[in-house]
Design a protein around this motif. Structure first.
Motif, PDB file in Angstrom:
ATOM      1  N   VAL A  37       0.859  -1.181   0.000  1.00  0.00           N
ATOM      2  CA  VAL A  37       0.000   0.000   0.000  1.00  0.00           C
ATOM      3  C   VAL A  37       0.892   1.226   0.000  1.00  0.00           C
ATOM      4  CG1 VAL A  37      -1.749   1.284   1.268  1.00  0.00           C
ATOM      5  CG2 VAL A  37      -1.822  -1.198   1.220  1.00  0.00           C
ATOM      6  N   GLU A  38       0.617   2.142  -0.910  1.00  0.00           N
ATOM      7  CA  GLU A  38       1.421   3.347  -0.973  1.00  0.00           C
ATOM      8  C   GLU A  38       1.149   4.226   0.237  1.00  0.00           C
ATOM      9  OE1 GLU A  38       1.520   5.453  -4.576  1.00  0.00           O
ATOM     10  OE2 GLU A  38       1.713   3.657  -5.768  1.00  0.00           O
ATOM     11  N   GLU A  40       0.350   7.421   2.685  1.00  0.00           N
ATOM     12  CA  GLU A  40      -0.549   8.572   2.615  1.00  0.00           C
ATOM     13  C   GLU A  40       0.288   9.812   2.336  1.00  0.00           C
ATOM     14  OE1 GLU A  40      -3.864   9.467   3.918  1.00  0.00           O
ATOM     15  OE2 GLU A  40      -4.599   7.452   4.216  1.00  0.00           O
ATOM     16  N   ASN A  49       1.024  14.696  -6.873  1.00  0.00           N
ATOM     17  CA  ASN A  49       0.310  13.504  -7.300  1.00  0.00           C
ATOM     18  C   ASN A  49       0.978  12.803  -8.465  1.00  0.00           C
ATOM     19  OD1 ASN A  49      -2.009  13.020  -5.597  1.00  0.00           O
ATOM     20  ND2 ASN A  49      -2.654  15.055  -6.222  1.00  0.00           N
ATOM     21  N   ARG A  52       3.557  10.043  -7.357  1.00  0.00           N
ATOM     22  CA  ARG A  52       3.139   8.811  -6.698  1.00  0.00           C
ATOM     23  C   ARG A  52       3.710   7.627  -7.483  1.00  0.00           C
ATOM     24  NH1 ARG A  52      -1.043   9.638  -3.103  1.00  0.00           N
ATOM     25  NH2 ARG A  52      -1.984  11.692  -3.219  1.00  0.00           N
ATOM     26  N   ARG A 130      -6.657   3.827  -7.152  1.00  0.00           N
ATOM     27  CA  ARG A 130      -7.438   3.647  -5.914  1.00  0.00           C
ATOM     28  C   ARG A 130      -6.945   2.411  -5.153  1.00  0.00           C
ATOM     29  NH1 ARG A 130     -12.875   4.118  -7.482  1.00  0.00           N
ATOM     30  NH2 ARG A 130     -12.912   6.228  -6.681  1.00  0.00           N
ATOM     31  N   HIS A 133      -3.655   2.665  -3.281  1.00  0.00           N
ATOM     32  CA  HIS A 133      -3.753   3.450  -2.047  1.00  0.00           C
ATOM     33  C   HIS A 133      -4.793   2.881  -1.099  1.00  0.00           C
ATOM     34  CE1 HIS A 133      -0.953   6.622  -3.067  1.00  0.00           C
ATOM     35  NE2 HIS A 133      -1.378   6.488  -4.304  1.00  0.00           N
ATOM     36  N   ASP A 134      -5.145   1.628  -1.322  1.00  0.00           N
ATOM     37  CA  ASP A 134      -6.084   0.929  -0.443  1.00  0.00           C
ATOM     38  C   ASP A 134      -7.378   1.723  -0.247  1.00  0.00           C
ATOM     39  OD1 ASP A 134      -6.727  -1.343   1.028  1.00  0.00           O
ATOM     40  OD2 ASP A 134      -5.993  -0.488   2.908  1.00  0.00           O
ATOM     41  N   ARG A 136      -7.934   4.854   0.001  1.00  0.00           N
ATOM     42  CA  ARG A 136      -7.861   5.900   1.022  1.00  0.00           C
ATOM     43  C   ARG A 136      -7.636   7.292   0.443  1.00  0.00           C
ATOM     44  NH1 ARG A 136      -3.278   3.859   4.781  1.00  0.00           N
ATOM     45  NH2 ARG A 136      -2.444   3.535   2.719  1.00  0.00           N
ATOM     46  N   LEU A 137      -7.603   7.449  -0.859  1.00  0.00           N
ATOM     47  CA  LEU A 137      -7.423   8.782  -1.437  1.00  0.00           C
ATOM     48  C   LEU A 137      -8.749   9.517  -1.468  1.00  0.00           C
ATOM     49  CD1 LEU A 137      -5.141   8.283  -4.573  1.00  0.00           C
ATOM     50  CD2 LEU A 137      -4.526   9.219  -2.348  1.00  0.00           C
ATOM     51  N   ASP A 141      -7.465  14.087  -4.753  1.00  0.00           N
ATOM     52  CA  ASP A 141      -6.170  13.441  -4.983  1.00  0.00           C
ATOM     53  C   ASP A 141      -6.284  12.353  -6.039  1.00  0.00           C
ATOM     54  OD1 ASP A 141      -4.492  14.938  -3.368  1.00  0.00           O
ATOM     55  OD2 ASP A 141      -4.790  13.651  -1.614  1.00  0.00           O
TER      56      ASP A 141
END
Length: 173
Positions: A37-38, A40, A49, A52, A130, A133-134, A136-137, A141
């Motif tokens: 997972v990347e 936060e 962005n 990433r 998405r 990033h699990d 969570r964005l 973002d």
């Protein structure tokens, strides 16, 4: 001075955690790193962005494609879901069914497109970002990251005629 106790394993196994005084030192409480997972990013880093890892990876995959395959991705993005043959012809390919499906398979293997049902394919950039990033964005973002990916695509060539792809020419309501 720390004494080594035991044999084998990590050098920290069985080590007396003192600094020479009678008080033990605090254990390392840093959070673990790694995983798939990347991290936060702070809201102040929205301009980053494009930095990433998932965005860089998607852009590299797109940029490594030959011009016809890259144009197929652009076509799927703009006019999809579409068939591999339609995307191949619109991308400047010769319309050979075998070549169209071979390139389409390449794009699927690189996780740039996905099956959308009924013989059609479309891009999957939003889902890939998405997922990296699990989920969570926040929406801003996510949109910024996807727009950085899209900037690696050439402009999509529209279908040849209204008979070929009527929905592409339908006026926006």
């Amino acid at each position: 001075m720390a004494e080594r106790v035991g044999d084998g394993g990590d050098a920290r196994d069985g080590v007396d955690e003192t600094d020479g005084s009678d008080e033990p030192t605090a254990p390392d409480t840093a959070p673990p790193t790694g995983g798939d997972v990347e991290p936060e990013f702070d809201a102040d880093e929205r301009v980053g962005n494009g930095d990433r890892p998932v965005v860089r990876d998607l852009r590299e995959r797109i940029e490594s494609l030959d011009p016809v395959a890259r144009a197929m991705v652009a076509y799927y993005r703009e006019y999809g879901p579409a068939s591999p043959l339609d995307a191949h012809v619109a991308a400047g390919g010769d319309g050979d069914r075998t070549a169209a499906y071979r390139r389409n398979g390449e794009l699927r293997e690189r996780d740039l497109i996905e099956h959308a049902g009924r013989g059609g394919y479309t891009t999957c950039f939003r889902a890939t970002v998405r997922e990296a990033h699990d989920d969570r964005l926040d929406e801003a973002d996510l949109e910024a990251a996807v727009s950085h990916v899209l900037s690696a695509l050439p402009p999509a060539r529209p279908p040849e005629s209204i008979e070929e792809w009527p929905d592409a020419y339908r006026a926006a309501d």
